[in-house]
Scaffold this motif. Structure first.
Motif, mmCIF file in Angstrom:
data_model
loop_
_atom_site.group_PDB
_atom_site.id
_atom_site.type_symbol
_atom_site.label_atom_id
_atom_site.label_comp_id
_atom_site.label_asym_id
_atom_site.label_seq_id
_atom_site.Cartn_x
_atom_site.Cartn_y
_atom_site.Cartn_z
ATOM 1 N N ALA A 43 0.799 -1.222 0.000
ATOM 2 C CA ALA A 43 0.000 0.000 0.000
ATOM 3 C C ALA A 43 0.838 1.280 0.000
ATOM 4 C CB ALA A 43 -0.960 -0.006 1.184
ATOM 5 N N PRO A 44 1.967 1.358 0.746
ATOM 6 C CA PRO A 44 2.753 2.596 0.721
ATOM 7 C C PRO A 44 3.281 2.976 -0.666
ATOM 8 C CG PRO A 44 3.364 1.268 2.611
ATOM 9 C CD PRO A 44 2.462 0.418 1.761
ATOM 10 N N LEU A 45 3.346 2.021 -1.576
ATOM 11 C CA LEU A 45 3.836 2.321 -2.920
ATOM 12 C C LEU A 45 2.782 3.004 -3.783
ATOM 13 C CD1 LEU A 45 5.694 -1.048 -3.695
ATOM 14 C CD2 LEU A 45 6.672 1.087 -2.798
ATOM 15 N N PHE A 46 1.511 2.890 -3.389
ATOM 16 C CA PHE A 46 0.436 3.379 -4.245
ATOM 17 C C PHE A 46 -0.470 4.422 -3.585
ATOM 18 C CE2 PHE A 46 1.381 -1.063 -5.351
ATOM 19 C CZ PHE A 46 1.737 -0.924 -6.685
ATOM 20 N N PHE A 47 -0.451 4.507 -2.259
ATOM 21 C CA PHE A 47 -1.381 5.403 -1.574
ATOM 22 C C PHE A 47 -0.635 6.424 -0.728
ATOM 23 C CE2 PHE A 47 -3.716 1.371 -2.108
ATOM 24 C CZ PHE A 47 -4.776 1.833 -2.880
ATOM 25 N N GLY A 48 -1.337 7.500 -0.448
ATOM 26 C CA GLY A 48 -0.768 8.574 0.346
ATOM 27 C C GLY A 48 -1.066 8.422 1.823
ATOM 28 N N GLY A 49 -0.820 9.512 2.551
ATOM 29 C CA GLY A 49 -0.914 9.482 4.001
ATOM 30 C C GLY A 49 -2.292 9.174 4.534
ATOM 31 N N TYR A 50 -3.344 9.678 3.891
ATOM 32 C CA TYR A 50 -4.693 9.476 4.426
ATOM 33 C C TYR A 50 -5.080 7.992 4.407
ATOM 34 C CZ TYR A 50 -9.743 9.508 4.856
ATOM 35 O OH TYR A 50 -11.029 9.250 5.265
ATOM 36 N N VAL A 51 -4.892 7.339 3.282
ATOM 37 C CA VAL A 51 -5.249 5.920 3.184
ATOM 38 C C VAL A 51 -4.401 5.093 4.133
ATOM 39 C CG1 VAL A 51 -5.303 3.914 1.655
ATOM 40 C CG2 VAL A 51 -6.055 6.144 0.811
ATOM 41 N N LEU A 52 -3.121 5.411 4.219
ATOM 42 C CA LEU A 52 -2.248 4.649 5.112
ATOM 43 C C LEU A 52 -2.645 4.843 6.568
ATOM 44 C CD1 LEU A 52 1.258 5.261 3.472
ATOM 45 C CD2 LEU A 52 -0.293 3.336 3.157
ATOM 46 N N SER A 53 -3.031 6.067 6.931
ATOM 47 C CA SER A 53 -3.459 6.311 8.310
ATOM 48 C C SER A 53 -4.727 5.522 8.638
ATOM 49 C CB SER A 53 -3.696 7.806 8.535
ATOM 50 O OG SER A 53 -4.809 8.264 7.793
ATOM 51 N N GLN A 54 -5.629 5.405 7.673
ATOM 52 C CA GLN A 54 -6.847 4.622 7.898
ATOM 53 C C GLN A 54 -6.517 3.140 8.050
ATOM 54 O OE1 GLN A 54 -9.848 6.268 8.432
ATOM 55 N NE2 GLN A 54 -8.321 7.896 8.371
ATOM 56 N N LEU A 55 -5.597 2.643 7.267
ATOM 57 C CA LEU A 55 -5.185 1.242 7.390
ATOM 58 C C LEU A 55 -4.548 0.985 8.754
ATOM 59 C CD1 LEU A 55 -3.653 0.568 3.850
ATOM 60 C CD2 LEU A 55 -5.819 -0.305 4.747
ATOM 61 N N ILE A 56 -3.738 1.940 9.218
ATOM 62 C CA ILE A 56 -3.094 1.797 10.528
ATOM 63 C C ILE A 56 -4.137 1.755 11.635
ATOM 64 C CG2 ILE A 56 -1.659 3.015 12.224
ATOM 65 C CD1 ILE A 56 0.055 3.975 9.854
ATOM 66 N N LEU A 57 -5.098 2.681 11.597
ATOM 67 C CA LEU A 57 -6.133 2.731 12.636
ATOM 68 C C LEU A 57 -7.026 1.493 12.594
ATOM 69 C CD1 LEU A 57 -7.121 6.503 12.461
ATOM 70 C CD2 LEU A 57 -5.783 5.355 14.236
#
Length: 353
Positions: A43-57
């Motif tokens: 995911a970090p290769l294709f998405f920005g901070g918002y999507v990654l933050s949602q995945l983390i939460l």
């Protein structure tokens, strides 16, 4: 007589104890899980901070919800204090890391500390059930909330506490892209651990306590032991989730761990599916994303009806309560049951019904 090839097996059956103890029922299910893990890892290769933050939460809340599912879904013990144990894990990890212990070690230690606290509260709760148990666990919520506000040495009191940045061999996990892998690691460890627990003797004993405690006691199962154990396991995963949450935010405050958070955790396992490992993940994703989807919907409607814009915050809050009611009425077994029904329908097509 014409040769008839062996027909493809149909239905869901087991021919050996080894087959019954497999982690995944089918090869397709194994491939699906591995594919999902790879997609999140990439995911970090294709998405920005918002999507990654949602995945983390989603991952953090799923770990905590998984613990509550062991207590409520597997053992049948309700808890209205899970949010407080989540907060205790966050404060404990921040406190341990603040005393010079590496964050990577502080996280499991915080889980163990939270487990010990959960088992202490589980001792009186082990002899209670139903409404009395709910009140007892609600008391634990308020006791811990008061502790957070007063224990300056541990939580920073009303000022809160700073949580150290996690690092791995000197590499700081100070970005969403890097922290995602730490959360993914704990998600895999937690979910594999609980999935294996469900297949063990102790896991089956927990389910027996839930299904019929009198029959379980006649079979020689120690009800008090397994009820306290379920509180400990539930609190451990709440502590792990809280520790990851605290180090992700970098700051821990008592205001974030109220009774509302405990209710949200209950909503996650109800909507995802009680007693289901994968349901904890589905429920966490649903509860986290539903208010955001409702906000987008309300903003879109507000372009036509401007008055809606003033009630966006209320719509977000009401959506969670409405979702709980609808699932209890229309789909009491949760999202995971609906997924299984869809999968069975595809497998039996064109004879599905």
């Amino acid at each position: 007589m014409a040769h008839v090839p062996n027909p493809r097996p149909t239905g869901d059956f087991r021919v050996s104890y080894a087959a019954d103890r497999t982690l995944f029922k089918t090869k397709n299910e194994t491939y699906f899980v591995i594919g999902g893990i790879l997609l999140v890892a990439l995911a970090p290769l294709f998405f920005g901070g918002y999507v990654l933050s949602q995945l983390i939460l989603i991952g953090i809340y799923a770990i905590a919800a998984l613990g509550l599912n062991v207590l409520t879904g597997m053992t049948g013990q309700i808890s209205l204090g899970h949010g407080a144990f989540f907060g205790f894990g966050a404060f404990a990890s921040a406190w341990i890391a603040g005393n010079g212990i590496p964050v990577m070690l502080a996280i499991p230690l915080a889980g163990m500390m939270t487990m010990a606290v959960g088992m202490i509260f589980g001792i009186p709760a082990a002899r209670l059930k139903g409404l009395y148990l709910a009140i007892a666990t609600l008391a634990s919520q308020y006791i811990l909330q008061d502790f957070f506000a007063r224990a300056d040495w541990f939580t920073g009191g009303t000022y809160g506490s700073l949580a150290e940045t996690a690092s791995f061999f000197g590499y700081a996990l100070d970005s969403d892209a890097s922290y995602l892998y730490l959360v993914l690691f704990w998600v895999i460890v937690s979910f594999v651990g609980v999935a294996n627990l469900a297949r063990t003797r102790d896991g089956r004993a927990l389910v027996a306590v839930r299904d019929h405690y009198l029959s379980a006691e006649i079979m020689g199962i120690n009800l008090t032991k397994y009820r306290i154990l379920s509180f400990g396991i539930s609190s451990f995963f709440a502590g792990i989730g809280g520790a990851l949450y605290g180090h992700y935010l970098g700051f821990v405050s008592a205001e974030g761990f109220t009774i509302l958070l405990s209710i949200e955790f209950l909503a996650m396992i109800i909507i995802g599916g009680l007693g289901s490992v994968s349901g904890s993940l589905l429920g966490a994703a649903f509860i986290l994303l539903l208010p955001q989807a409702m906000e987008i919907f309300a903003n879109a409607v507000a372009t036509v009806v401007p008055a809606i814009a003033q009630g966006t915050a209320y719509i977000k809050q009401m959506s969670v309560g409405a979702a709980i009611i609808l699932f209890l009425v229309l789909e009491p077994e949760g999202l995971v049951h609906r997924w299984r029904m869809m999968r069975a329908s595809w497998k039996l097509y064109p004879f599905s019904h």
